[in-house]
Enzyme design. Structure first.
Site, PDB file in Angstrom:
ATOM      1  N   SER A  60     -13.269  -4.741 -14.583  1.00  0.00           N
ATOM      2  CA  SER A  60     -13.425  -6.204 -15.090  1.00  0.00           C
ATOM      3  C   SER A  60     -14.815  -7.000 -14.587  1.00  0.00           C
ATOM      4  CB  SER A  60     -12.070  -7.091 -14.590  1.00  0.00           C
ATOM      5  OG  SER A  60     -12.206  -7.116 -12.997  1.00  0.00           O
ATOM      6  N   CYS A  96      -5.765   1.979  13.014  1.00  0.00           N
ATOM      7  CA  CYS A  96      -5.306   1.002  13.912  1.00  0.00           C
ATOM      8  C   CYS A  96      -6.481  -0.410  14.028  1.00  0.00           C
ATOM      9  CB  CYS A  96      -4.955   1.236  15.282  1.00  0.00           C
ATOM     10  SG  CYS A  96      -4.736   0.087  16.490  1.00  0.00           S
ATOM     11  N   TYR A 105       0.964  -1.156   0.052  1.00  0.00           N
ATOM     12  CA  TYR A 105       0.003   0.033  -0.047  1.00  0.00           C
ATOM     13  C   TYR A 105       0.900   1.108   0.027  1.00  0.00           C
ATOM     14  CZ  TYR A 105      -4.219  -2.643  -0.093  1.00  0.00           C
ATOM     15  OH  TYR A 105      -5.392  -3.324  -0.143  1.00  0.00           O
ATOM     16  N   ARG A 152       1.978   1.769  -3.608  1.00  0.00           N
ATOM     17  CA  ARG A 152       0.772   2.242  -4.151  1.00  0.00           C
ATOM     18  C   ARG A 152       0.336   3.762  -3.835  1.00  0.00           C
ATOM     19  NH1 ARG A 152      -3.574  -1.965  -3.624  1.00  0.00           N
ATOM     20  NH2 ARG A 152      -4.757  -0.202  -4.537  1.00  0.00           N
ATOM     21  N   VAL A 198      -9.173   3.531  -5.091  1.00  0.00           N
ATOM     22  CA  VAL A 198      -9.012   3.987  -3.712  1.00  0.00           C
ATOM     23  C   VAL A 198      -7.706   5.285  -3.827  1.00  0.00           C
ATOM     24  CG1 VAL A 198      -9.405   1.739  -2.634  1.00  0.00           C
ATOM     25  CG2 VAL A 198      -6.830   1.949  -3.417  1.00  0.00           C
ATOM     26  N   HIS A 212     -14.729   1.056  -2.025  1.00  0.00           N
ATOM     27  CA  HIS A 212     -13.539   0.161  -1.387  1.00  0.00           C
ATOM     28  C   HIS A 212     -12.505   1.002  -0.713  1.00  0.00           C
ATOM     29  CE1 HIS A 212     -14.112  -2.957  -4.860  1.00  0.00           C
ATOM     30  NE2 HIS A 212     -15.231  -2.946  -3.986  1.00  0.00           N
ATOM     31  N   CYS A 230      -1.565   2.091  20.902  1.00  0.00           N
ATOM     32  CA  CYS A 230      -1.901   0.727  21.538  1.00  0.00           C
ATOM     33  C   CYS A 230      -0.816  -0.069  20.916  1.00  0.00           C
ATOM     34  CB  CYS A 230      -3.337   0.288  21.517  1.00  0.00           C
ATOM     35  SG  CYS A 230      -3.792  -0.230  19.739  1.00  0.00           S
TER      36      CYS A 230
HETATM   37  C1  BJW Z   1      -9.300  -0.309 -19.269  1.00  0.00           C
HETATM   38  C2  BJW Z   1      -8.239   0.536 -19.362  1.00  0.00           C
HETATM   39  C3  BJW Z   1      -8.430   1.683 -19.926  1.00  0.00           C
HETATM   40  C4  BJW Z   1      -7.538  -1.493 -18.525  1.00  0.00           C
HETATM   41  N1  BJW Z   1      -9.580   1.926 -20.341  1.00  0.00           N
HETATM   42  N2  BJW Z   1     -10.553   0.060 -19.452  1.00  0.00           N
HETATM   43  C5  BJW Z   1     -21.092 -13.097  -5.522  1.00  0.00           C
HETATM   44  C6  BJW Z   1     -20.323 -13.934  -6.545  1.00  0.00           C
HETATM   45  C7  BJW Z   1     -18.983 -14.315  -6.072  1.00  0.00           C
HETATM   46  C8  BJW Z   1     -18.203 -13.682  -5.208  1.00  0.00           C
HETATM   47  C9  BJW Z   1     -18.775 -12.789  -4.407  1.00  0.00           C
HETATM   48  C10 BJW Z   1     -19.912 -12.409  -4.309  1.00  0.00           C
HETATM   49  N3  BJW Z   1     -20.231 -11.404  -3.525  1.00  0.00           N
HETATM   50  C11 BJW Z   1     -19.208 -11.361  -2.828  1.00  0.00           C
HETATM   51  C12 BJW Z   1     -18.233 -12.172  -3.325  1.00  0.00           C
HETATM   52  C13 BJW Z   1     -16.860 -12.434  -2.613  1.00  0.00           C
HETATM   53  C14 BJW Z   1     -15.940 -11.509  -3.193  1.00  0.00           C
HETATM   54  C15 BJW Z   1     -15.918 -11.269  -4.627  1.00  0.00           C
HETATM   55  O1  BJW Z   1     -16.300 -10.517  -5.384  1.00  0.00           O
HETATM   56  N4  BJW Z   1     -14.928 -12.361  -5.215  1.00  0.00           N
HETATM   57  C16 BJW Z   1     -14.951 -12.335  -6.885  1.00  0.00           C
HETATM   58  C17 BJW Z   1     -13.476 -11.919  -7.076  1.00  0.00           C
HETATM   59  C18 BJW Z   1     -15.015 -13.794  -6.626  1.00  0.00           C
HETATM   60  N5  BJW Z   1     -16.258 -10.047  -2.493  1.00  0.00           N
HETATM   61  C19 BJW Z   1     -15.824  -9.646  -1.463  1.00  0.00           C
HETATM   62  O2  BJW Z   1     -15.363 -10.253  -0.489  1.00  0.00           O
HETATM   63  C20 BJW Z   1     -16.380  -8.014  -1.184  1.00  0.00           C
HETATM   64  N6  BJW Z   1     -17.016  -8.017   0.376  1.00  0.00           N
HETATM   65  C21 BJW Z   1     -18.081  -8.638   0.332  1.00  0.00           C
HETATM   66  O3  BJW Z   1     -18.897  -9.204  -0.527  1.00  0.00           O
HETATM   67  O4  BJW Z   1     -18.555  -8.811   1.779  1.00  0.00           O
HETATM   68  C22 BJW Z   1     -19.915  -9.589   2.046  1.00  0.00           C
HETATM   69  C23 BJW Z   1     -19.814  -9.779   3.273  1.00  0.00           C
HETATM   70  C24 BJW Z   1     -21.090 -10.194   4.122  1.00  0.00           C
HETATM   71  C25 BJW Z   1     -21.067 -10.448   5.466  1.00  0.00           C
HETATM   72  C26 BJW Z   1     -19.789 -10.577   6.329  1.00  0.00           C
HETATM   73  C27 BJW Z   1     -18.568  -9.996   5.847  1.00  0.00           C
HETATM   74  C28 BJW Z   1     -18.680  -9.788   4.276  1.00  0.00           C
HETATM   75  C29 BJW Z   1     -15.196  -7.280  -0.987  1.00  0.00           C
HETATM   76  C30 BJW Z   1     -14.651  -6.965  -2.033  1.00  0.00           C
HETATM   77  C31 BJW Z   1     -13.275  -5.950  -1.948  1.00  0.00           C
HETATM   78  C32 BJW Z   1     -12.643  -6.058  -3.245  1.00  0.00           C
HETATM   79  N7  BJW Z   1     -11.298  -5.253  -2.653  1.00  0.00           N
HETATM   80  C33 BJW Z   1     -10.262  -4.867  -3.795  1.00  0.00           C
HETATM   81  C34 BJW Z   1      -9.121  -4.274  -2.989  1.00  0.00           C
HETATM   82  C35 BJW Z   1      -9.133  -2.748  -2.515  1.00  0.00           C
HETATM   83  C36 BJW Z   1      -8.129  -2.032  -1.817  1.00  0.00           C
HETATM   84  C37 BJW Z   1      -7.195  -2.050  -2.943  1.00  0.00           C
HETATM   85  O5  BJW Z   1      -7.193  -1.140  -3.745  1.00  0.00           O
HETATM   86  O6  BJW Z   1      -6.106  -2.636  -2.645  1.00  0.00           O
HETATM   87  O7  BJW Z   1     -10.752  -3.906  -4.773  1.00  0.00           O
HETATM   88  S1  BJW Z   1      -9.757  -6.340  -4.778  1.00  0.00           S
HETATM   89  C38 BJW Z   1      -9.667  -5.345  -6.187  1.00  0.00           C
HETATM   90  O8  BJW Z   1     -10.707  -5.527  -7.312  1.00  0.00           O
HETATM   91  C39 BJW Z   1     -10.003  -3.902  -5.962  1.00  0.00           C
HETATM   92  C40 BJW Z   1     -10.946  -3.379  -6.968  1.00  0.00           C
HETATM   93  O9  BJW Z   1     -11.613  -2.173  -6.746  1.00  0.00           O
HETATM   94  C41 BJW Z   1     -11.366  -4.533  -7.470  1.00  0.00           C
HETATM   95  C42 BJW Z   1     -12.054  -4.506  -8.673  1.00  0.00           C
HETATM   96  O10 BJW Z   1     -11.104  -4.463  -9.733  1.00  0.00           O
HETATM   97  P1  BJW Z   1     -11.346  -3.586 -10.959  1.00  0.00           P
HETATM   98  O11 BJW Z   1     -11.231  -2.290 -10.667  1.00  0.00           O
HETATM   99  O12 BJW Z   1     -12.434  -3.964 -11.811  1.00  0.00           O
HETATM  100  O13 BJW Z   1      -9.821  -3.835 -11.677  1.00  0.00           O
HETATM  101  P2  BJW Z   1      -9.168  -4.984 -12.738  1.00  0.00           P
HETATM  102  O14 BJW Z   1      -7.833  -4.925 -12.672  1.00  0.00           O
HETATM  103  O15 BJW Z   1      -9.902  -6.303 -12.342  1.00  0.00           O
HETATM  104  O16 BJW Z   1     -10.070  -4.455 -13.994  1.00  0.00           O
HETATM  105  C43 BJW Z   1      -9.622  -3.424 -15.010  1.00  0.00           C
HETATM  106  C44 BJW Z   1     -10.445  -3.240 -16.195  1.00  0.00           C
HETATM  107  O17 BJW Z   1     -10.022  -2.196 -16.809  1.00  0.00           O
HETATM  108  C45 BJW Z   1     -10.049  -4.403 -17.082  1.00  0.00           C
HETATM  109  O18 BJW Z   1     -11.471  -5.160 -17.495  1.00  0.00           O
HETATM  110  C46 BJW Z   1      -9.501  -3.717 -18.084  1.00  0.00           C
HETATM  111  O19 BJW Z   1      -9.574  -4.439 -19.461  1.00  0.00           O
HETATM  112  C47 BJW Z   1      -9.752  -2.417 -18.064  1.00  0.00           C
HETATM  113  N8  BJW Z   1      -8.736  -1.284 -18.538  1.00  0.00           N
HETATM  114  N9  BJW Z   1      -7.127  -0.199 -18.847  1.00  0.00           N
HETATM  115  C48 BJW Z   1     -10.766   1.387 -20.102  1.00  0.00           C
HETATM  116  N10 BJW Z   1      -7.326   2.528 -20.272  1.00  0.00           N
HETATM  117 ZN    ZN Z   2      -4.084   1.537  18.351  1.00  0.00          ZN
END
Ligand code: BJW
Ligand code: ZN
Length: 253
Positions: free
Chosen positions: A194, A131, A71, A74, A107, A123, A155
């Protein structure tokens, strides 16, 4: 030779030009042209790790300094990056639409720096840390050395970024607001994501179910593309300014 016709349909331009409510979901692709690595495209800075390997609480507890350094690196990259024409076009589009909500999975804070006003950061934001034990927020971290994780002054608990990891709940009020708006939107754009991470990926589908015209803008068709009205293939930094210009010129005509 290919004509230089717009990569999007006239319908999308007309719907946007006449829309009262527009929702937008953005992902890492929108920041790619600012030099910020996406999660799932090849060749990213941290591509030796899959997002799920570092972005979860177990990884953090097992290896806090590795995750903190990820992080920190980043944070330095996004702090030095500048918003690109895609971020600016969304900020300008907001001014054209009576009710506009920008939901981002990013983020990096670049939408705010580009001037977008109504932003839901689903996110979290890597500029904030807290903490894990006393939940106190912690200001900017110093350089983190290998094997020496940053800890809370209050802490001694490990300090984590204020982001949402896999298996963690998204901030409930933000998610509810985003979902509520998706049900009411006339047009919904899903840009540079994605569409594999839920619940964010549900938003365009909810909007579609509730009657919005939904388009994704991406370099490639995503898993949910076949359920939307339109996939606009291209880079967001090029397509979004073109779309903005088309909407403005249709309004003038
Ligand atoms: C371009 C380009 C250009 C490139 N122009 N385009 C239902 C079904 C299946 C699974 C689940 C579900 N519901 C929940 C889940 C579980 C899980 C999940 O989704 N898993 C799947 C992966 C299978 N979800 C979770 O765990 C979430 N929480 C949750 O559901 O809690 C429920 C709960 C209930 C009760 C108790 C407790 C919990 C939380 C998800 C958190 C995601 N976190 C991250 C990290 C954030 C911090 C950080 O930045 O480090 O978020 S993971 C990462 O992926 C980050 C992103 O925001 C997120 C999405 O990624 P994104 O932005 O789509 O990026 P890429 O790289 O994947 O795609 C880029 C795209 O851009 C590509 O398509 C390229 O083609 C395109 N591109 N250049 C236009 N110039
Ligand atoms: Zn603390």
């Amino acid at each position: 030779m290919e004509s230089n016709a717009a990569p999007f349909s006239d319908t999308l331009v007309e719907r946007l030009a006449n829309a009262r409510r527009v929702g937008v979901l953005t992902g890492a692709g929108v920041s790619a042209e600012s030099g910020i690595s996406t999660f799932r495209d090849a060749g990213g800075l941290w591509s030796k790790f899959k997002p799920g390997e570092l972005a979860n609480v177990e990884a953090f507890l097992n290896n806090p300094d590795l995750v903190q350094r990820w992080y920190q690196e980043r944070r330095q990259i996004s702090g030095a990056a500048q918003p690109n024409p895609g971020h600016y076009a969304l900020a300008a589009l907001e001014k054209e639409i009576p009710e506009f909500v920008l939901v981002t999975q990013n983020v990096d804070g670049l939408h705010a720096r580009a001037g977008s006003q109504t932003i839901i950061e689903l996110h979290g934001n890597i500029e904030r840390n807290y903490c894990i034990d006393c939940l106190k927020s912690v200001a900017a971290l110093d350089e983190i050395k290998e094997g020496q994780p940053a800890v809370c002054e209050n802490c001694g608990g490990f300090v984590r970024p204020d982001v949402v990891w896999f298996g963690e709940r998204l901030p409930a009020t933000l998610l509810e607001t985003a979902m509520g708006f998706a049900t009411r939107a006339d047009v919904f754009l899903s840009v540079g994501t994605s569409s594999v991470v839920y619940p964010a990926a549900e938003l365009p589908l909810i909007a579609r179910d509730y009657g919005a015209y939904v388009a994704e803008i991406n370099r490639e068709k995503t898993e949910i593309g076949h359920m939307l009205n339109e996939t606009v293939l291209g880079s967001s930094g090029i397509v979004l300014p073109q779309l903005l210009e088309a909407v403005i010129s249709l309004r003038k005509s």
